[in-house]
Each structure stands twice: as C-alpha cells, then as structure tokens.
Design an enzyme around this catalytic site. Structure first.
Site, mmCIF file in Angstrom:
data_model
loop_
_atom_site.group_PDB
_atom_site.id
_atom_site.type_symbol
_atom_site.label_atom_id
_atom_site.label_comp_id
_atom_site.label_asym_id
_atom_site.label_seq_id
_atom_site.Cartn_x
_atom_site.Cartn_y
_atom_site.Cartn_z
ATOM 1 N N ARG A 145 0.874 -1.174 0.000
ATOM 2 C CA ARG A 145 0.000 0.000 0.000
ATOM 3 C C ARG A 145 0.911 1.224 0.000
ATOM 4 O O ARG A 145 1.053 1.921 1.007
ATOM 5 C CB ARG A 145 -0.927 -0.003 1.214
ATOM 6 C CG ARG A 145 -1.901 -1.159 1.212
ATOM 7 C CD ARG A 145 -3.088 -0.910 2.117
ATOM 8 N NE ARG A 145 -2.731 -0.820 3.521
ATOM 9 C CZ ARG A 145 -3.631 -0.647 4.494
ATOM 10 N NH1 ARG A 145 -4.909 -0.524 4.204
ATOM 11 N NH2 ARG A 145 -3.250 -0.569 5.759
ATOM 12 N N ASN A 153 6.455 -6.181 4.412
ATOM 13 C CA ASN A 153 5.983 -7.548 4.636
ATOM 14 C C ASN A 153 5.595 -8.256 3.348
ATOM 15 O O ASN A 153 5.063 -9.357 3.394
ATOM 16 C CB ASN A 153 4.774 -7.524 5.577
ATOM 17 C CG ASN A 153 4.876 -8.581 6.646
ATOM 18 O OD1 ASN A 153 5.959 -9.083 6.939
ATOM 19 N ND2 ASN A 153 3.767 -8.941 7.243
ATOM 20 N N ASN A 212 5.831 -13.302 4.768
ATOM 21 C CA ASN A 212 4.739 -12.428 5.174
ATOM 22 C C ASN A 212 4.171 -12.928 6.487
ATOM 23 O O ASN A 212 3.450 -13.932 6.533
ATOM 24 C CB ASN A 212 3.658 -12.396 4.081
ATOM 25 C CG ASN A 212 2.468 -11.548 4.479
ATOM 26 O OD1 ASN A 212 2.564 -10.699 5.362
ATOM 27 N ND2 ASN A 212 1.332 -11.771 3.835
ATOM 28 N N ARG A 266 6.255 -7.705 13.012
ATOM 29 C CA ARG A 266 6.062 -6.412 13.669
ATOM 30 C C ARG A 266 6.871 -6.314 14.956
ATOM 31 O O ARG A 266 7.332 -5.225 15.338
ATOM 32 C CB ARG A 266 4.580 -6.223 13.974
ATOM 33 C CG ARG A 266 4.253 -4.922 14.672
ATOM 34 C CD ARG A 266 2.852 -4.957 15.262
ATOM 35 N NE ARG A 266 1.828 -5.107 14.258
ATOM 36 C CZ ARG A 266 1.252 -4.086 13.617
ATOM 37 N NH1 ARG A 266 1.640 -2.854 13.887
ATOM 38 N NH2 ARG A 266 0.306 -4.307 12.735
ATOM 39 N N ASP A 323 0.383 1.129 12.572
ATOM 40 C CA ASP A 323 -0.036 0.636 11.265
ATOM 41 C C ASP A 323 0.189 1.706 10.209
ATOM 42 O O ASP A 323 0.263 2.903 10.510
ATOM 43 C CB ASP A 323 -1.520 0.242 11.294
ATOM 44 C CG ASP A 323 -1.753 -1.034 12.075
ATOM 45 O OD1 ASP A 323 -0.785 -1.778 12.293
ATOM 46 O OD2 ASP A 323 -2.907 -1.279 12.482
ATOM 47 N N ASP A 324 0.272 1.256 8.944
ATOM 48 C CA ASP A 324 0.510 2.224 7.878
ATOM 49 C C ASP A 324 -0.709 3.090 7.585
ATOM 50 O O ASP A 324 -0.595 4.095 6.873
ATOM 51 C CB ASP A 324 0.965 1.512 6.603
ATOM 52 C CG ASP A 324 -0.035 0.474 6.120
ATOM 53 O OD1 ASP A 324 -1.085 0.299 6.786
ATOM 54 O OD2 ASP A 324 0.220 -0.183 5.098
ATOM 55 N N GLU A 364 -1.739 -10.902 16.425
ATOM 56 C CA GLU A 364 -0.423 -10.608 16.992
ATOM 57 C C GLU A 364 -0.521 -9.556 18.088
ATOM 58 O O GLU A 364 0.254 -9.585 19.063
ATOM 59 C CB GLU A 364 0.543 -10.168 15.886
ATOM 60 C CG GLU A 364 0.512 -8.699 15.514
ATOM 61 C CD GLU A 364 -0.727 -8.321 14.710
ATOM 62 O OE1 GLU A 364 -0.906 -7.128 14.419
ATOM 63 O OE2 GLU A 364 -1.525 -9.219 14.360
ATOM 64 N N ASP A 365 -1.471 -8.633 17.978
ATOM 65 C CA ASP A 365 -1.632 -7.623 19.018
ATOM 66 C C ASP A 365 -2.192 -8.236 20.302
ATOM 67 O O ASP A 365 -1.796 -7.852 21.408
ATOM 68 C CB ASP A 365 -2.528 -6.495 18.517
ATOM 69 C CG ASP A 365 -3.796 -7.019 17.842
ATOM 70 O OD1 ASP A 365 -3.956 -8.260 17.768
ATOM 71 O OD2 ASP A 365 -4.604 -6.210 17.376
ATOM 72 N N ARG A 405 -10.293 -13.974 16.118
ATOM 73 C CA ARG A 405 -9.791 -13.413 17.365
ATOM 74 C C ARG A 405 -10.413 -14.090 18.583
ATOM 75 O O ARG A 405 -9.761 -14.224 19.635
ATOM 76 C CB ARG A 405 -10.017 -11.901 17.380
ATOM 77 C CG ARG A 405 -9.192 -11.191 16.315
ATOM 78 C CD ARG A 405 -9.522 -9.720 16.206
ATOM 79 N NE ARG A 405 -8.788 -8.874 17.130
ATOM 80 C CZ ARG A 405 -7.535 -8.470 16.957
ATOM 81 N NH1 ARG A 405 -6.850 -8.870 15.896
ATOM 82 N NH2 ARG A 405 -6.950 -7.687 17.830
#
Length: 921
Positions: free
Chosen positions: A674, A699, A725, A730, A746-747, A834-835, A878
């Site tokens: 992106r 990534n 990937n 992160r 985040d981007d 991952e968070d 999640r």
C-alpha cells in the site's frame, strides 16, 4: 403721475378734461406692468447671475463663455465679486490643506500598520528563536555531559588470566569430597571478558557413546548446536562438557571401563578440573552408576545423589529429561483455574524396601517424639495419610500399593505406579501432590523424586515434599518455597491442617510460579542444558551473553521528496511539543551493568515469575524500571515551600516526563503493498519531536516500485525486507532499533503529533506497560463457556491494540525468542491476533493492565483502502486466538481496568511563573 392718478381715482375718476373710465383702465395697466417687471427682475436676474458665475470656471475656452472673452480679473473688478473670489480662494486653499493633511495621516497610518505587522512577525520569530535557543541549550548541556563522560577515564579491560598448559601449580584438595570452586575449578580459564566458551565432547568418539540412550543423545546434540556458548576451539574453552547418560542397561560399560575412558579424554588434564559430566535421566529408574567412579575435580550434573557424593555449590541436581525431542503440548496441560480441584492431595507409590525392616529394635511413636529420632518415618506417614482419607473431611487419594508392577527404584525410595499418562490424569484432579523423599537419609535426591516433581509442576499440582533434607533441582539458585511446600517428616500430622489453611490467592501464586519454573528450566532439553550452563556461569560470576538481535536487511530506496505538512498533524498553534532533532539520532544507553551483578540480581532473575524485566538468566540488557530511576534526594522530612531547585517543573506539555533527561523513540511501521497509504503516513511524521528513526517492515515479497520517491522527514527511514509475510515481523527486535521505546503503528493509522507526544510522555512514566490509543476488552461467553473478543465502546478495557501503541524493546525479544512457539504459529496461521498475543505476554509478565491514552477508540485514516480487520472472519478468528492463548498460558492473564489517561493538562497553557503546574484529578 402716480400721485395724480391716485388722486383722480379717489375723486371718482374725473380728471382735468379726461374721461374717468379711461383713467381707471390705464392706471390698472401701469400697476400690472410694474408688478410684472418687478417679478421678472427679482426672479430671472439672480438666475442669470448664477448661471454666469458658474460658467466662468467651466468654460474651457474663451469663445464658449456667455459674455464673451474676458479674464477673471475683469470680473473681479466689481467689489462684491472680488469678495466672493477671495472667499472662494480661501476655502479652496483650506480644502487643499485639509486634503494634504488627510493624505499625510493616511500615509502615517499605513506606515504604523506595517510597523505593527513587522513587530508581530519579529515577536513570533523571537518566540521561535527562544524555543530553539532553549532546545539548543538543553541539547548542548546533554552533549557537554556526554563529552565529559566520554573524556573521563574508564576502566580498561583486565589483564587476561593465562592458564598453564601443564597445570603444575594448581592446588590439590585433600579429597575429591572436599571439592569446591575455590580449590577444584581453574578460574584462569574463565576471564570475565571471555564470554564463557564451552567445549562439548562428541560422545560418538568414545566407546561409552554407543551405550547412550538414542533419544537423550539426539536431543543433547540438537541443543548443543544452537547454544550460544558452545565453541569448537577447545584451547580457549572455560568448561568442558561430556554426556555419559542415560545409558541403556544391556550395553552399559563397567564402572572401571567408564572411568578409564573419562580419564583418557584429551583435555582431562589428570584430574578433570573444569569438566562437567552430565548424566540425564529420562526414566525414574535411572541408576547412579557414577557413584563408584572416580571423577576427580570434574563437576557432576544428574538427578540422583548420595550425600557422600554430592558437593554443595559444585555439583548440580538436574531435572529429568522427559520431553527429549519434542516440546510439550500446551493443549494437554490443564488450566491453572479453578484453584481448588477434586482432591485436596493425592499420592500413589509403593516402597520396595524399608529401613525399618532392617532395624533390630522397633521403637514406638511415643519413644520417637521423646527425642530419639527414628530412622524411617514412612510407617507413621502411611498411618496418618490413611486416617485423613478415612475421615472424609476432604477428598484425598492415597495409595501405597501399586495396582500393577511398580517401576524400579532405589532402596527406601517410593516407586512410581502405573504409566505416565495415568499419573498425569490423577495429578490434574489434585490441588496438591505429595512427594515422600526416600527413607535413607544418605540419599540426597533420587530420579524418582525429580520425576514426581516434574509431573506435578507440569499439570499444576502444587508439590508437597515430605523431607527437608532433600536437594531439589537447581536448589542453590531457585527459591522452591515460592512454588512448593517443603515439610519435615515429623510434621506429617500437621500436613492436613496446613494444606487446608492456604488461601486461594496463595495457591494460585504458587501454581503460577511452578508453571513458570517448569516452562523455563524443566520442559525441554534446551532448557535443561541452558540452565546447567547458566548455573555454572552464575557461580563463577561471568555475565550472560546478550540475546541476539534480528539483522535488518535494508531495501534500497530513493529519498529526497520534500514532505508536505498536514495541518491536522503538525499545526499545534503555540503548543510546544518538544524539539525536532537536528543532531544525529540519540540512542538509548546500553547495558553497562554486566560486571556488577549482585546476589540480589541473581536471585531476582532466577526466581521472579512472571515479573517485569527479570524473568530469564539471559536478560538481554539491564532492566531499569522505571526509566533508570535516579533518586534526587535522600533522607526524609519536609522542606519549606520555595526552597531549593526543582519542584515547580514545567507545563505538562513542555515536560518530557520520567527521570531520563533525554530520550527518543523509534517508529516501527508494518506495511503490505500500500505504497500511497504508506507515503502519506510517513509524511505525517515530518517534524515529529523525539523521533529517532522510522523502521518500515516491508511484509510483501514484492519489492517497492523503483520509481517510488520516499519522503524526507528529517530522520532516517529504514526499509527492512522480511523472509516471509508474517504479522510476527512487527515485533522482531531489529538491530536497527537503537531506542528502548518503540511506537508500533499501522501504515493507515491517523494520529496527530500532540497525541503521539502525549503517549510517549505517559509511556516514559510506565515503561513496563503497553501505552496506546485503541482499547479493547475480553468477555466471558456464558452460554458457550468460552472467551470472546470485544471492540465495542466501553469504560472498561483489558487490551490496547499495537497498531498504535508504545512498548519497550525488551518485550520484542521475549515475543520473538521466549514466548511459546505455538502462539506465533497461530498468528501465522490466521494472519491475525499478533496484538492480542503481545497484550497476553505483557500482562502475564507484569500482572498489570495496559494504559489507554486519550478517548480515541479508532485511528484509521479516512479514505484508506480496506484493511484485514474489515473481513467478516476477523472477529471469529480473534475469539479462537484468545481461547487458544488461555490454554497455552494456563489461565487468563489479561486484567481489566477503567484507568485512562487524558490530555487535559497536556494542552493546558499555564504561566511560566507558576510554581504548581500539576494537579491530581
């Protein structure tokens, strides 16, 4: 004539000889004419004069004038005209003077306005210059301190100790039984700066290697290949390691043969000093075959010791190697809650041989308590435990006879019953697990006891060790009283009362500590070998090797594009957010306390389960919490208001906070194909104070466009290429990260500069926590009896998403290298969670919830492309992640909180002369 006419009229219209009516008619005509003439003169003459006077100036040429060509002087010859002209000239002159004055005043007003604008600009420039001067002064002071510190003489490296090749001068102890480090260990081979090199013999090169258990040998070799201390250069080695067990019974060599083979090792040097003989046990019936072998000054690490053989502070009691070639299955490990289980305690075992049977005289229990210590308390233990079971006060299970053939054991030792899986099923139902030490007091520890301890810790049954003389594994560095109960055998009648009196909070704390010890030092072959080496390294006071960092492979990219300024990001009015770093980036101080470890640090590192920054013996850097705290004063008491320096501080938004005078942070931004969104996010970082560097984790396997021009934001932008990937990338501890503070973003995150600065300000005063913006929480699903992930707006939270959060780099090491691999595998499987995994890790270690700053609940930029979180399956995955992580940790580590830090004082402008700049609200 008029008078005459008038007289005639009065007399009846008869004049002298004229007709009366004619006279009357003529006199009327004269009167009318006279009136008309007067009217014309009075009306038209002023009009003509007015017209004449107005056309004198308007006529440009003399030919157009009504009265012909004539000059103004001619007209002014008349007196009243001259007066009018003088009045006109005077008025015109005054008007011209007034107009000139008006223009002059307008010019002065314009000049004054310009001066006002110039003064305003000069004031603004002066303010900016003042702020820059303050920052320059502050940075100059720090640079001066750094230069002073650099110019101060430092300790040089010590002179390296050089060992003699023949070791002729090495002192000899009176007997091998008296071996300790000071008389049986050669420190000259292990300087402080050596790095603790370890040489491992290849067992296959010696005859006894063929007798080793294949699984033990394979697991040991795999561990050796990955250990950071192992070296192939035997000449520089500090310690020499040889694996001699577990051996297989049919092909086990004779003790004399094994002794000869050990003495023939190339670096044995006549007495085996600085050697470590490892005898690992995978079974409970492992024999102590080294007991009859002369090992000289070599250290021994095994699970079975007699008191005549064990040398405290020199030899090492190790745990059994149950999971030789595989990691434990966390899904099979029971949860740590509920605290109370079906059975209060349980015990299964059978004693093959008893010391009491060999006693010539049998004494009563009353004689024993009168002062004569019995040789064996096991009979009294059996009687007491059976009485507790029969009382039905609590559910207990004690069996002193095996249903099947018991495992082989040493004399006076309680043999294990049944298979391992059957024993684990019983322990899963037990709150406590009784471990009765051997009746032979000369048997310090046995493989059977260590196996019972291993199984109890594995499934969360709190060990109750009957026999205080026992030497538990790694007992000189682990505080076993935090995870187990060690009770003398004479107190067997008080055991039931003691176990019932322990509170649920203490039970859970002991269970968690036991789980920590098991995972860290017992569970795998790698943990066992690393623990043995760490104990020796700690004893001889050599600092641990730093944990490795992830090498960053940079992707070449072009920069130079002038970064634009987003008014929503950078326009903060007169709010001082801090200096924009113009000097080279300032890295966080390195770990400088390796050579000043104290006993407190050692025990803290080994025994603190879960606790921040001191979990593992290979701590990567000095954990200073909070923020390298410096105590600015000593003593107690009060000082009068206004006395001394400090106390007033700065405005909240102008103070960096914490006790480190200077610090920066690194932005780690994960992105995937992106480019436009990424460039916009990078541009928004332009002018951000305290920013050290931006690490962009690329990534995607597809490299960025070659013609992509990256923005110039005033700090380095490092684009890192990843092997695959993975969202775990992160949290990799990249070697390009030189600061302790990491802002994971985040981007497509859209944060203002003042929000970022406020978050950094808060993190500096809570360095062991995750500090971020978007909050989430977990909830218990009663119908399905499982955990749920919830992102609804709430006053309560238990997680802060790492898409916009600060955390310490220490947690990046733990996430990538220490956290169970099963969690990272699930993150890769779902490309999600991952968070959540990072929040689980930090809450598990610190037992504290994260800190949410500001009321912001989302941070996505408007108009950005759709992210992974918008997928319908995102929340279902999640939910699964949370429940799986709970199984891995054994309990729910997340903690609820309603605490939130808002930027009220951060944006409050307070006068500089105020002495009280903070409030508690």
């Amino acid at each position: 004539e008029l008078m005459t006419g008038y007289t005639m009229l009065r007399n009846g219209g008869v004049g002298n000889g004229g007709q009366p009516w004619v006279l009357r008619w003529s006199s009327r005509i004269r009167l009318t004419w006279l009136s008309f003439t007067l009217f014309v003169i009075l009306v038209f003459f002023p009009l003509i004069a007015h017209y004449y006077l107005t056309t004198i100036d308007d006529a440009d040429d003399a030919g157009k004038r009504i009265f012909g060509p004539r000059t103004g002087n001619e007209l002014c010859e008349v007196k009243h005209v001259q007066d009018l002209c003088r009045i006109r000239e005077s008025v015109s002159e005054e008007l011209l003077q007034l107009e000139a004055k008006r223009q002059e005043l307008n010019s002065e007003i314009a000049k004054l306005n310009l001066k006002i604008e110039a003064c305003k600009k000069s004031i603004e420039n002066a303010k900016q210059d003042l702020l820059q001067l303050k920052n320059v002064i502050s940075q100059t002071e720090h640079s001066y301190k750094e230069l002073m510190a650099q110019n101060q003489p430092k300790l040089s490296l010590p002179i390296r100790l050089l060992p003699d090749k023949d070791d002729a001068t090495f002192p000899l102890p009176k007997s091998n039984r008296n071996c300790r480090l000071h008389n049986c260990f050669d420190y000259s081979r292990c300087p402080l700066t050596s790095g603790f090199p370890v040489y491992v013999y290849n067992s296959d090169d010696y005859p006894f290697g063929s007798s080793l258990d294949p699984l033990i040998k394979q697991a040991f070799e795999a561990t050796v290949r990955t250990n950071v201390y192992v070296t192939e250069n035997a000449n520089i080695a500090c310690v020499y390691v040889i694996l001699v067990g577990e051996m297989q019974e049919p092909v086990m060599p004779k003790p004399t043969e094994l002794e000869q083979q050990l003495h023939s090792l190339p670096y044995w040097r006549t007495d085996g000093h600085n050697h470590l003989i490892i005898n690992l046990s995978r079974k409970s019936e492992t024999q102590n075959f080294i007991y009859n072998i002369s090992t000289g000054r070599a250290m021994i690490a095994q699970s079975t010791f007699y008191d005549a053989q064990y040398r405290p502070g020199f030899d090492i009691v190790v745990s059994p190697l149950v999971h030789a070639m595989s990691e434990p299955n966390f899904l099979e490990i029971p949860p740590q809650v509920p605290v109370k289980r079906k059975y209060l305690f349980s015990f299964q075992g059978e004693k093959i041989e008893s010391l009491r049977s060999s006693l010539q005289e049998v004494r009563s229990f009353e004689e024993e308590i009168e002062g004569n210590a019995p040789a064996d308390y096991d009979d009294r233990i059996i009687t007491t435990l059976k009485a507790v079971q029969d009382s039905k006060l609590d559910f207990v299970l004690v069996e002193f006879t095996c249903k099947n053939q018991p495992k082989a054991s040493l004399p006076t030792e309680w043999a294990l019953c049944g298979e391992r899986d059957d024993r684990l099923e019983l322990l899963k139902l037990s709150t406590f697990a009784l471990i009765i030490t051997p009746g032979d007091t000369h048997l310090v520890i046995s493989a059977g006891c260590t196996m019972r301890l291993f199984e109890a810790l594995e499934v969360g049954a709190i060990p109750v060790v009957l026999g205080e003389q026992v030497q538990l594994p790694y007992n000189d560095v682990i505080r076993w009283n935090e995870a187990a109960l060690i009770i003398p055998k004479p107190r067997i009648t008080e055991v039931h009362f003691l176990l019932r009196s322990i509170s649920d909070n203490d039970l859970l704390a002991m269970r968690r500590q036991g789980r920590f010890l098991w995972e860290t030092y017992f569970s795998t072959s790698d943990n066992v070998f690393s623990t043995v080496l760490a104990i020796i390294r700690t004893r001889i006071q050599i600092p641990a090797a730093p944990i490795r960092e992830e090498p960053a492979v940079e992707i070449p990219h072009r920069s130079g594009k002038a970064a634009g300024t987003d008014p929503n990001m950078a326009d903060n009015g007169d709010l001082d957010l801090g200096p924009v770093e113009t000097e080279p980036p300032y890295a966080s101080p390195k770990y400088l306390r390796n050579f000043t470890l104290t006993a407190m640090d050692i025990y803290r590192n080994w025994n603190s389960a879960p606790g921040p920054f001191h979990l593992f013996p290979y701590t990567p850097f000095d954990p200073v919490l909070p923020s390298e705290a410096k105590f600015l004063g000593s003593g107690t008491g009060f000082r009068p208001i206004g006395g001394g320096a400090g106390g007033s501080g700065k405005e909240f938004q102008a103070a960096l906070g914490g006790n480190v005078p200077r610090e920066q942070f690194t932005v780690v931004m994960l992105t995937y194909e992106r480019e436009e969104v990424l460039m916009n996010s990078l541009e928004r970082l332009n002018g951000l104070p305290y920013l050290n560097k931006v690490v962009v984790v690329w990534n995607s396997p597809k490299l960025p466009s070659e013609d992509l021009l990256w923005p110039d934001i005033g700090v380095p932008i490092m684009v890192v290429r990843t092997e695959k990937n993975s969202l775990n990338n992160r949290f990799l501890p990249w070697d390009e990260i030189d600061t302790e503070a990491i802002l994971s973003i985040d981007d497509d995150a859209h944060l203002r500069h003042d929000e970022i600065m406020f978050g950094f300000r808060v993190w500096r005063e809570a360095r062991d926590r995750i500090v971020g913006f978007p909050g989430r929480y977990h909830a218990w699903d009663i119908p399905h009896q499982s955990w749920l992930y919830n992102s609804n707006y709430s006053c309560e939270l238990s997680m802060v998403l790492t898409g916009a959060a600060f955390f310490h780099k220490y947690y990046a090491y733990l996430y990538s290298y220490v956290m169970p691999q099963a969690i990272r595998d699930m993150v890769d499987e779902y490309i999600n969670c991952e968070d959540i995994a990072m929040n689980f890790l930090v809450s598990h270690l610190t037992r504290k919830p994260p800190i949410k700053v500001t009321s912001r609940w989302t941070f996505r930029c408007p108009g950005c492309p759709q992210a992974l979180s918008h997928d319908d399956s995102h929340f279902h995955e999640r939910h699964k992640c949370i429940n799986f992580f709970v199984k891995v940790y054994g309990y729910m580590p997340l903690l609820y909180t309603q605490f939130r830090v808002d930027s009220v004082l951060f944006k409050t402008r307070l006068p500089h002369d105020k002495t009280k700049c903070f409030k508690f609200i």
